[in-house]
Design a protein around this motif. Structure first.
Motif, short mmCIF file in Angstrom:
data_model
loop_
_atom_site.label_atom_id
_atom_site.label_comp_id
_atom_site.label_asym_id
_atom_site.label_seq_id
_atom_site.Cartn_x
_atom_site.Cartn_y
_atom_site.Cartn_z
N ALA A 1 42.11 118.00 34.01
CA ALA A 1 40.65 118.09 33.92
C ALA A 1 40.24 119.05 32.80
O ALA A 1 39.31 118.78 32.04
CB ALA A 1 40.06 118.54 35.26
N ALA A 2 40.94 120.18 32.69
CA ALA A 2 40.59 121.18 31.68
C ALA A 2 40.84 120.64 30.27
O ALA A 2 40.11 120.96 29.33
CB ALA A 2 41.39 122.46 31.90
N ALA A 3 41.87 119.81 30.10
CA ALA A 3 42.17 119.26 28.77
C ALA A 3 41.04 118.39 28.26
O ALA A 3 40.76 118.37 27.06
CB ALA A 3 43.47 118.46 28.83
N VAL A 4 40.37 117.66 29.16
CA VAL A 4 39.24 116.83 28.74
C VAL A 4 38.10 117.71 28.24
O VAL A 4 37.40 117.38 27.28
CB VAL A 4 38.78 115.91 29.89
CG1 VAL A 4 37.52 115.14 29.51
CG2 VAL A 4 39.90 114.93 30.24
N GLY A 5 37.90 118.87 28.87
CA GLY A 5 36.91 119.82 28.38
C GLY A 5 37.25 120.29 26.98
O GLY A 5 36.36 120.42 26.11
N SER A 6 38.54 120.54 26.70
CA SER A 6 38.97 120.93 25.35
C SER A 6 38.75 119.81 24.35
O SER A 6 38.41 120.05 23.19
CB SER A 6 40.45 121.33 25.37
OG SER A 6 40.64 122.55 26.05
#
Length: 543
Positions: free
Chosen positions: A487-492
């Protein structure tokens, strides 16, 4: 529950479950009659009483399983019946040789509740045949696509915003997040969604929202449903082979993959997320650090599934490894009355304290040791040469009916070594953000007090390529961590798309994301840009 084998012929096996917090005299008599009937039919009987009832009604048969083992025993009995079912009107017929692959396919069918027939035949590759006569290679990916997804998994001509390599917890989480923000995404996977967690013997005990734990299969099923809800494509039949630059637009990439039938596919994408996890670890010789050569006639288990222990009574087991999976495998064999279990661990066991306490006095453990050779004996057993890693380097041999190597995993990144587009790696693990070589060099060359611009989290050394989960350096194999990273990678990725394009001006998304057809994310950004442009124009006219 009666188990029928098809037609008018009924199975002689009955599985009975009894659960009550207060057994009165009537229900107790019924319990006795049921137990007697079960014994007459040579069945397995699994009562599930509350803890307060355990001492009141002691077990009267070796086929009565109680306390925390009851649920696991019950599942094993059901799985055995399912495997022996072979209904005439099965959805699919599998034809192949008996062995580890057969057991793997059979467990996959059981976990997903797909009735099947098994036909033993010594052919090189297991084949599957549907009711309508369609034949295809019996890989779990093909079976999952045809029997569970039941639709074309992806559009080969579509120009995606994001291709996710790997459908484990990290990849599925990233796919759900990408679909939720409007990116067009495709998740590819050579096997079944869920990664190694979907077939593990360990329940996921520490995942948010599931008190008491959840099986990897159930978690994967729920994730795939969410993936479909946000309109993300899933194709569990493609193995990634390499990454190339898109010749039409060098800011985009081509992911080259191959299907189970050997068909080569080329997937156009603006960004790539590498979440292909790890593969079972193989032993290396302590002297040469090369992979240990194992004779072809020696069968080694590199995973552990509950049904494998069903026929372990009286057999000797050797397990190389000292983690939770090795400990759970040892405990499972002990519950099936095997003759002995021996554990060979490189250092000291790295399993949970409660699990270690259960095993410490019941099994033999070779500390600071490793296996350096295997030989197949005439009686079918395996002779393993075990070397102590101490100063004297003593060696001794051990005979076992079965050998498992459960030493964790190695990053599944061999395909990246031969890709035209390469990312920074170390011992097979992908380096991301502050660990990349470029950032390290910039940090080393920066003057005192100079502020460095930190790279986007999970970003590799190649622009637009990210990595999450077990393939990253300095990661821990935890499902919860993998889901969070996805999930955090999509934010990046969104921050990366909104950054300035240093070569062409404007924003990165204008160059990277496809405009044919445009994704919802791109349409949002174009609408915002148009509104901002009109606002600036109006201000200029007033001035």
């Amino acid at each position: 529950m009666k188990h029928e084998s098809g037609g008018d012929q009924k199975s002689k096996k009955i599985i009975a479950v009894l659960h009550s917090s207060n057994l009165n005299r009537w229900s107790h008599r019924k319990y006795r009659r049921l137990l007697k009937k079960a014994g007459q039919l040579e069945t397995k009987f699994a009562p599930l009483p509350d803890r307060g009832d355990l001492k009141r009604y002691p077990a009267e048969s070796e086929n009565v399983f109680r306390d925390e083992r009851a649920a696991r025993k019950f599942q094993q009995v059901v799985e055995g019946l399912f495997r022996d079912w072979n209904p005439d009107d099965a959805e699919v017929t599998l034809t192949g040789a008996n062995g580890p692959k057969a057991r793997y396919l059979q467990r996959f069918m059981f976990l997903h509740g797909i009735p099947y027939r098994w036909v033993t035949d010594e052919i090189p590759e297991t084949r599957a045949c549907l009711r309508d006569g369609t034949e295809f290679p019996a890989t779990v990916g093909e079976l999952y696509t045809r029997l569970i997804l039941g639709k074309p998994p992806y559009d080969p001509e579509r120009r995606y915003d994001l291709v996710i390599v790997g459908a484990g917890p990290a990849g599925l989480s990233a796919g759900i997040s990408a679909g939720a923000v409007g990116l067009s995404a495709l998740v590819i996977e050579p096997n079944r969604p869920g990664g190694s967690a979907a077939m593990s013997i360990n329940r996921i005990e520490n995942y948010l929202g599931f008190p008491g734990g959840v099986t990897g299969t159930k978690l994967a099923k729920l994730a795939v449903k969410q993936l479909q809800d946000v309109k993300v494509d899933l194709c569990p039949t493609i193995t990634a082979r390499e990454i190339q630059k898109d010749k039409e637009n060098d800011s985009r990439y081509i992911v080259v993959g191959v299907t189970a039938d050997g068909e080569v596919v080329r997937l156009s994408t603006g960004m790539i997320l590498i979440a292909c996890g790890q593969k079972p670890g193989t032993l290396r010789h302590p002297d040469t650090s090369e992979d240990l050569e194992i004779p072809q006639d020696v069968e080694i288990g590199y995973d552990m599934e509950p049904h494998v222990a069903n026929d372990a009574q009286g057999k000797s087991i050797l397990i190389v490894g000292g983690g939770d999976t090795a400990g759970q495998a040892a405990l499972l064999y002990l519950e099936h009355n095997c003759a002995s279990v021996r554990l060979v661990t490189y250092d000291y066991p790295d399993m949970g304290g409660a699990l270690y306490e259960k095993l410490e006095k019941k099994i033999k453990i070779d500390y600071k040791s490793t296996a350096v050779g295997f030989n197949h004996e005439d009686d079918g057993r395996i002779r393993t040469t075990i070397r102590s890693l101490g100063d004297r380097k003593k060696e001794h041999s051990h005979l076992a009916d079965r050998v498992h190597v459960l030493i964790g995993g190695r990053p599944n990144t061999d395909w990246l070594e031969i890709s035209p587009v390469k990312v920074d790696m170390e011992d097979g693990f992908i380096l991301t953000d502050v660990h990349t070589k470029d950032f390290r060099q910039a940090e080393a060359g920066a003057s005192h007090g100079e502020r460095l611009v930190l790279p986007h989290p999970f970003h590799t050394s190649q622009k637009g390529i990210f990595a999450v989960g077990d393939v990253r350096r300095l990661t821990r194999r935890r499902v919860g961590q993998a889901v969070g990273q996805g999930a955090a990678a999509v934010g990046s990725m969104e921050k990366y798309l909104l950054s300035k394009d240093e070569r062409n001006g404007g924003y990165v998304w204008q160059r990277v994301l496809s405009s044919d057809p445009p994704s919802l994310w791109r349409r949002w950004r174009e609408a915002i840009s148009e509104a901002e442009s009109k606002s600036c124009s109006g201000t200029s006219e007033e001035a």
